[in-house]
Enzyme design. Structure first.
Site, short mmCIF file in Angstrom:
data_model
loop_
_atom_site.label_atom_id
_atom_site.label_comp_id
_atom_site.label_asym_id
_atom_site.label_seq_id
_atom_site.Cartn_x
_atom_site.Cartn_y
_atom_site.Cartn_z
N HIS A 33 0.36 -1.28 -0.23
CA HIS A 33 -0.38 -0.06 -0.07
C HIS A 33 1.03 1.47 -0.26
O HIS A 33 1.87 1.47 -0.37
CB HIS A 33 -0.91 0.12 1.25
CG HIS A 33 -2.37 0.92 1.04
ND1 HIS A 33 -2.71 1.38 -0.07
CD2 HIS A 33 -2.79 1.29 2.34
CE1 HIS A 33 -3.16 2.39 0.68
NE2 HIS A 33 -3.88 1.91 1.93
N ARG A 42 -3.78 9.78 -10.99
CA ARG A 42 -2.34 10.76 -10.17
C ARG A 42 -0.66 10.18 -10.11
O ARG A 42 -0.31 11.27 -9.79
CB ARG A 42 -2.84 9.90 -8.46
CG ARG A 42 -4.21 10.13 -7.84
CD ARG A 42 -4.32 8.89 -6.84
NE ARG A 42 -4.11 7.63 -7.19
CZ ARG A 42 -3.81 6.52 -6.19
NH1 ARG A 42 -3.99 7.10 -4.82
NH2 ARG A 42 -4.31 5.66 -6.38
N ASP A 51 1.99 5.54 -6.28
CA ASP A 51 3.79 5.69 -5.79
C ASP A 51 4.83 5.63 -7.05
O ASP A 51 5.81 5.83 -6.10
CB ASP A 51 3.63 4.56 -4.90
CG ASP A 51 2.53 4.41 -3.97
OD1 ASP A 51 2.03 5.63 -3.53
OD2 ASP A 51 1.81 3.24 -3.32
N1 CMX Z 1 5.18 -7.16 -9.29
C1 CMX Z 1 4.95 -8.14 -9.83
N2 CMX Z 1 3.86 -8.91 -9.26
C2 CMX Z 1 2.33 -8.25 -9.08
C3 CMX Z 1 2.38 -7.11 -9.12
C4 CMX Z 1 3.63 -6.03 -9.74
N3 CMX Z 1 3.79 -5.15 -9.57
N4 CMX Z 1 1.44 -6.93 -9.35
C5 CMX Z 1 0.63 -7.83 -9.37
N5 CMX Z 1 1.72 -8.59 -9.74
C6 CMX Z 1 1.76 -10.88 -9.54
C7 CMX Z 1 0.86 -10.26 -7.62
O1 CMX Z 1 1.46 -10.84 -6.49
C8 CMX Z 1 -0.03 -11.68 -7.92
O2 CMX Z 1 0.93 -13.33 -8.26
P1 CMX Z 1 0.90 -14.34 -7.55
O3 CMX Z 1 -1.12 -14.89 -8.54
O4 CMX Z 1 1.67 -15.20 -7.79
O5 CMX Z 1 0.13 -13.40 -5.65
C9 CMX Z 1 -1.05 -11.39 -9.62
O6 CMX Z 1 0.59 -10.96 -9.63
C10 CMX Z 1 -2.14 -11.36 -9.69
O7 CMX Z 1 -2.09 -9.77 -8.85
P2 CMX Z 1 -2.97 -8.77 -9.07
O8 CMX Z 1 -4.24 -9.88 -9.35
O9 CMX Z 1 -3.06 -8.10 -10.21
O10 CMX Z 1 -2.81 -7.52 -8.69
P3 CMX Z 1 -3.34 -7.93 -6.26
O11 CMX Z 1 -4.76 -7.20 -6.86
O12 CMX Z 1 -3.50 -8.72 -5.97
O13 CMX Z 1 -2.80 -6.73 -6.17
C11 CMX Z 1 -0.88 -4.70 -5.99
C12 CMX Z 1 -2.33 -4.53 -6.28
C13 CMX Z 1 -1.16 -3.21 -6.30
C14 CMX Z 1 -0.94 -5.36 -4.65
C15 CMX Z 1 -0.05 -5.07 -6.30
O14 CMX Z 1 -0.39 -4.60 -7.57
C16 CMX Z 1 0.96 -4.80 -5.96
O15 CMX Z 1 1.91 -5.57 -5.70
N6 CMX Z 1 1.40 -3.58 -6.67
C17 CMX Z 1 3.14 -3.05 -6.15
C18 CMX Z 1 3.01 -2.04 -4.73
C19 CMX Z 1 2.86 -0.89 -5.17
O16 CMX Z 1 3.07 -0.53 -5.74
N7 CMX Z 1 1.15 -0.91 -4.29
C20 CMX Z 1 1.22 -0.07 -4.04
C21 CMX Z 1 -0.94 0.82 -5.02
C22 CMX Z 1 -1.15 1.48 -4.35
C23 CMX Z 1 -1.30 2.11 -3.47
O17 CMX Z 1 -1.91 1.80 -2.67
O18 CMX Z 1 -0.76 3.23 -2.55
#
Ligand code: CMX
Length: 440
Positions: A271, A327, A373
């Site tokens: 997050h 954003r 972010d």
């Molecule tokens: N890099 C690598 N793998 C990623 C990824 C990324 N940026 N985004 C998603 N994935 C992966 C997930 O970890 C998940 O893997 P598993 O099936 O092995 O567990 C798969 O892709 C499917 O995920 P998703 O359904 O597309 O995404 P989620 O809703 O589960 O997760 C989020 C969303 C934001 C947690 C994820 O995209 C992520 O970890 N991003 C990087 C961290 C980040 O930038 N967070 C900030 C979000 C904005 C905020 O709240 O401030």
């Protein structure tokens, strides 16, 4: 009562009548259907909350009371000589659902100035922590120490009528928001600037004063803070920080306790902490490749190494959004206007070209595009704010506007204690085998 408070009460009374009639007439209608996958996978797509302040569209991004970020940039009041929206104006919009006049925004700046006194014991509580403590931990400790000031907690102990909860939650909201820049700046100066603290400037707006107390006097940094505080404020109700604040508030924990709980969630790397992770990741890339402007091919290899290491690419992906976060775009536009040649910003823009196709090619990531972010740190570094562990504190100060105006609505509308049903896998297996219902 103050003007803003009176007007909030009028709006809340009307909304209460309207919601009662909606629930009475349509309360048994179904919104979607919950699947087993949704139950196991973080409740994605389940509509289960009402949050009045903003609404997220997967394709378009966030709208605050119906207004997009570019619309807010155009329509919200600005600081004298400035071009970016004042977060005071966004708070007015979220609280009342109406665009503010310049005078309305100015009024809120004045109220927050008046209410900004932070008691000494709050600074002492922060001072009790080792300097190595993460700034987010210091911040939440500061907020928790300030809970001694909660009007809600005091009035509840005296036996306040539940019809009046909203009024003391409103007062706590205004006090808390007013005081947060002081706490954030204190932590920054304590940890990184040799404890040389800077007194507030009573003539500045809320975000401008935060910049000033942190020691940044550049007018364009103040503009960045106004934009930053506006765009990070709210992202509807289901994200971890907003949802946690709402959930904890539903137990009638006061706004200090509820907001602190929400900010503990913001401090997670999936997050809000992602803003520090992005810059850390880019700095590590620069160091590994020994260049401050890596080529796109080099970035691509670094991204692949990150993924192979079982790590996420920070700043990319989103649980709800399915396109580039507006954003991110607003910050990119700020960068292109104020620092087009900045190497770190150019790297962020190169990453934006390189990362989405790589993530897309994995086939499992639902959103390969950048989130809020991915950009913020590069802008902050440009002005000399290089201490990236502090970045999530800025996010937290801004997020107070959304989660606390929502909390005012929660209590004004008398929303219920949140208590969804959970199940065991044993019960699920029995249900699959037709051996019984699990929903009661
Ligand atoms: N890099 C690598 N793998 C990623 C990824 C990324 N940026 N985004 C998603 N994935 C992966 C997930 O970890 C998940 O893997 P598993 O099936 O092995 O567990 C798969 O892709 C499917 O995920 P998703 O359904 O597309 O995404 P989620 O809703 O589960 O997760 C989020 C969303 C934001 C947690 C994820 O995209 C992520 O970890 N991003 C990087 C961290 C980040 O930038 N967070 C900030 C979000 C904005 C905020 O709240 O401030």
């Amino acid at each position: 009562m103050g003007v803003l408070k009176d007007r909030f009460k009028e709006k809340a009374d009307l909304a209460n009548v309207e919601i009662k009639s909606i629930v009475k007439e349509h309360g048994t209608k179904k919104i979607g259907e919950v699947t087993l996958a949704q139950i196991y996978q973080g409740m994605r797509g389940i509509t289960g909350l009402v949050t009045e302040t903003s609404l997220l569209d997967a394709q378009e991004g966030i709208r605050f009371r119906g207004y997009t970020i570019p619309e807010l940039q155009e329509k919200l009041p600005k600081a004298p000589g400035g071009g970016e929206p004042l977060p005071e104006g966004l708070f007015h919009l979220m609280l009342l659902g109406e665009l503010p006049t310049d005078e309305d925004a100015h009024h809120i700046s004045n109220v927050w100035q008046r209410r900004s006194h932070v008691p000494t014991h709050v600074f002492k509580a922060i001072d009790a922590l080792p300097l190595t403590t993460h700034p987010m931990t210091m911040y939440v400790v500061g907020v928790m120490a300030m809970q001694t000031e909660s009007n809600f907690a005091k009035e509840y102990a005296k036996g306040i009528n539940k019809k009046d909860y909203w009024s003391v939650v409103y007062d706590d909201t205004m006090d808390l928001i007013a005081r947060l820049p002081r706490i954030a700046a204190y932590i920054y100066r304590r940890k990184y600037k040799n404890k040389e603290y800077i007194e507030p400037n009573g003539l500045l707006d809320w975000a401008g004063n935060l910049a000033h107390m942190m020691g940044f006097e550049d007018e364009s940094f103040k503009e960045l803070m106004r934009l930053y505080m506006t765009i990070h404020a709210d992202h509807e109700g289901g994200n971890v920080s907003a949802h946690t604040t709402h959930l904890v508030g539903s137990a009638l924990s006061d706004p200090y306790l509820s907001y602190a709980a929400g900010m503990n969630g913001l401090a997670g790397p999936l997050h809000g902490l992602a803003n520090q992770e992005v810059i850390k990741w880019i700095f590590e890339m620069q160091e590994k490749l020994d260049t401050d402007l890596p080529a796109k091919e080099q970035i691509a290899q670094y991204v692949k190494d990150t993924l192979e290491g079982g790590k996420v690419v920070p700043g990319y992906g989103h649980a709800v959004l399915r396109k580039t976060d507006p954003r991110f775009t607003a910050q990119m536009e700020f960068g292109k206007k104020h620092m087009p040649e900045d190497k770190l910003c150019r790297t962020v823009w190169n990453i934006y070209e390189v990362v989405p196709p790589i993530l897309q090619s994995l086939g499992k990531i639902k959103n390969p595009w950048p989130n809020v972010d991915a950009h913020s740190g590069a802008l902050l570094v440009h002005y000399g704010l290089v201490e990236y562990e502090f970045y999530t504190v800025l996010f937290a100060v801004s997020r107070a506007l959304g989660v606390l105006s929502s909390l005012c609505w929660d209590r004004a509308l008398g929303f219920a204690l949140e208590r969804p049903k959970s199940v065991t896998t044993e019960a699920v297996k029995n249900w699959i085998d037709g051996k019984g219902e699990i929903w009661e």
